[in-house]
Design a protein around this motif. Structure first.
Motif, PDB file in Angstrom:
ATOM      1  N   UNK A  40      -3.637  15.197  -3.831  1.00  0.00           N
ATOM      2  CA  UNK A  40      -4.733  15.166  -2.955  1.00  0.00           C
ATOM      3  C   UNK A  40      -5.463  14.036  -2.687  1.00  0.00           C
ATOM      4  N   UNK A  41      -5.345  13.089  -3.808  1.00  0.00           N
ATOM      5  CA  UNK A  41      -5.791  11.817  -3.495  1.00  0.00           C
ATOM      6  C   UNK A  41      -5.103  11.067  -2.563  1.00  0.00           C
ATOM      7  N   UNK A  42      -3.646  11.213  -2.740  1.00  0.00           N
ATOM      8  CA  UNK A  42      -2.907  10.412  -1.553  1.00  0.00           C
ATOM      9  C   UNK A  42      -3.053  10.917  -0.105  1.00  0.00           C
ATOM     10  N   UNK A  43      -3.564  12.172   0.122  1.00  0.00           N
ATOM     11  CA  UNK A  43      -3.876  13.154   1.187  1.00  0.00           C
ATOM     12  C   UNK A  43      -5.116  12.280   1.855  1.00  0.00           C
ATOM     13  N   UNK A  44      -5.878  11.993   1.043  1.00  0.00           N
ATOM     14  CA  UNK A  44      -7.304  11.382   1.311  1.00  0.00           C
ATOM     15  C   UNK A  44      -7.054   9.852   1.814  1.00  0.00           C
ATOM     16  N   UNK A  45      -6.112   9.049   1.404  1.00  0.00           N
ATOM     17  CA  UNK A  45      -6.161   7.768   1.881  1.00  0.00           C
ATOM     18  C   UNK A  45      -5.272   8.067   3.349  1.00  0.00           C
TER      19      UNK A  45
ATOM     20  N   UNK B  94       2.415   2.388   6.337  1.00  0.00           N
ATOM     21  CA  UNK B  94       2.812   3.024   5.054  1.00  0.00           C
ATOM     22  C   UNK B  94       3.765   2.260   4.039  1.00  0.00           C
ATOM     23  N   UNK B  95       4.565   1.692   4.702  1.00  0.00           N
ATOM     24  CA  UNK B  95       5.249   0.802   3.779  1.00  0.00           C
ATOM     25  C   UNK B  95       5.017  -0.377   3.384  1.00  0.00           C
ATOM     26  N   UNK B  96       3.541  -0.977   3.998  1.00  0.00           N
ATOM     27  CA  UNK B  96       2.765  -2.186   3.378  1.00  0.00           C
ATOM     28  C   UNK B  96       1.986  -1.910   2.377  1.00  0.00           C
ATOM     29  N   UNK B  97       1.339  -0.415   2.712  1.00  0.00           N
ATOM     30  CA  UNK B  97       0.249  -0.266   1.910  1.00  0.00           C
ATOM     31  C   UNK B  97       0.419  -0.214   0.226  1.00  0.00           C
ATOM     32  N   UNK B  98       1.624   0.269  -0.172  1.00  0.00           N
ATOM     33  CA  UNK B  98       1.976   0.298  -1.462  1.00  0.00           C
ATOM     34  C   UNK B  98       1.724  -1.064  -2.169  1.00  0.00           C
TER      35      UNK B  98
END
Lengths: 172, 176
Positions: A40-45, B94-98
């Motif tokens: 759910x943390x990832x969902x937040x971002x 999404x691929x860069x943010x990590x």
């Protein structure tokens, strides 16, 4: 199998999410709880990034979630699943338009679906709030933000950027 | 026409930020003023239909407009056009943010951003609630769903189906 599941889950969201992009959030919560595809943390971002990137929020979130689970093709499959019901239903509706708009059945359905959809967004907001508003100071910042949003009414992206700046400056 | 529709909607998707209603000014600028394919009233009609069909409002409006201007092929072209910028940009982000998520400053920034997101959602609930919850039955449904979700976290699909059925029963025989 997971490809089909991903497509099917997003098809379901496309079919049942009535009332705009944010209604997809409770559905995504459900996915997170059911399959553990993302936390759910990832969902937040994902919500934050979807709100501040170009394009409809719901589509952004589907692409993001799909990408997170299965890479580029995952993003494409989830988005395809999400929009397919729209495309089919809208084309059918376009053919029988006038009847649909004036139908009582439809208005009666929406009479109670709207409050339920808003309630689900509130539920998602409460769950997200529990994760981040964990000290009196953070709650205070949240209230100040809400006040600014409510009374000044700039575009959401402004508040997301401001949130980022406040976070860095105050080392939250 | 099919390619022109794709291009016009690609542009709309690229410059649209936010939820459903953000598409209206872009439709006006692109399809009414620039291309003169539609007039203002048609845009508002299409928007209101997009709002009450299932799915993402901006996608619905694009599909509908495309269908009106170019039949089924037009609907598909417009829909693909409006979602294409999302696909490209989100996959890039999404691929860069990590690469950056472990950075201390990025972590602080995201805490602040999360607070802003919660505040934004709270405000959406408030403004949508004011517009759509008008009597005590609707308020009761709203309150019941919040409590049900918090206590049992039932699937949103059942909530929508249940609420729809309840609406048909509560409003049986009533006219709009």
């Amino acid at each position: 199998m997971i490809w089909l599941l991903l497509f099917f889950e997003f098809f379901k969201i496309g079919l049942f999410a009535l009332g705009g992009g944010l209604v997809t959030i409770p559905f995504l919560f459900d996915l997170s709880a059911k399959y553990g595809w993302f936390s759910s943390q990832e969902l937040f971002d994902m919500i934050a990034i979807s709100e501040s990137s170009p394009g409809p929020i719901g589509v952004n979130m589907a692409t993001y979630v799909g990408f997170k689970i299965l890479g580029i093709w995952g993003g494409i499959v989830a988005t395809a699943g999400l929009i397919l019901p729209s495309v089919i239903i809208v084309i059918i509706v376009a053919k029988v338009l006038e009847k649909y708009r004036q139908s009582n059945t439809f208005a009666n359905l929406m009479y109670s679906i709207h409050p339920a959809a808003i309630a689900m967004i509130l539920y998602a907001g409460i769950e997200l709030g529990k994760m981040v508003l964990i000290s009196p100071m953070l709650i205070g910042i949240g209230i100040i933000f809400w006040g600014a949003i409510h009374f000044i009414k700039l575009h959401p992206i402004v508040y997301i950027v401001l949130g980022g700046i406040v976070g860095v400056v105050l080392k939250l | 026409m099919i390619f022109k529709l794709f291009r016009a909607f690609f542009k709309i998707g690229l410059f649209m930020f936010g939820g459903g209603s953000a598409i209206i000014p872009l439709l006006q600028a692109e399809l009414v003023e620039r291309k003169k394919w539609l007039n203002e009233k048609e845009i508002m009609d299409y928007y209101s239909i997009g709002q009450c069909t299932p799915g993402i409002i901006a996608v619905n409006v694009s599909t509908f407009t495309g269908y009106k201007l170019g039949g089924i092929k037009g609907a598909v072209a417009s829909t693909l056009g409006v979602i294409m910028p999302s696909l490209i940009i989100i996959i890039m982000i999404a691929s860069l943010i990590n690469l950056f998520l472990d950075n201390q400053y990025v972590m602080h920034a995201f805490t602040g951003i999360r607070i802003a997101v919660v505040a934004l959602i709270a405000d959406v609930v408030l403004s949508m609630g004011r517009k759509n919850i008008k009597d005590r039955y609707q308020f009761a449904i709203f309150a019941a769903v919040v409590i049900l979700m918090l206590a049992l976290s039932i699937s949103p699909v059942w909530v929508i189906c249940g609420a729809g059925a309840l609406g048909l029963i509560l409003r049986r025989g009533k006219t709009v």
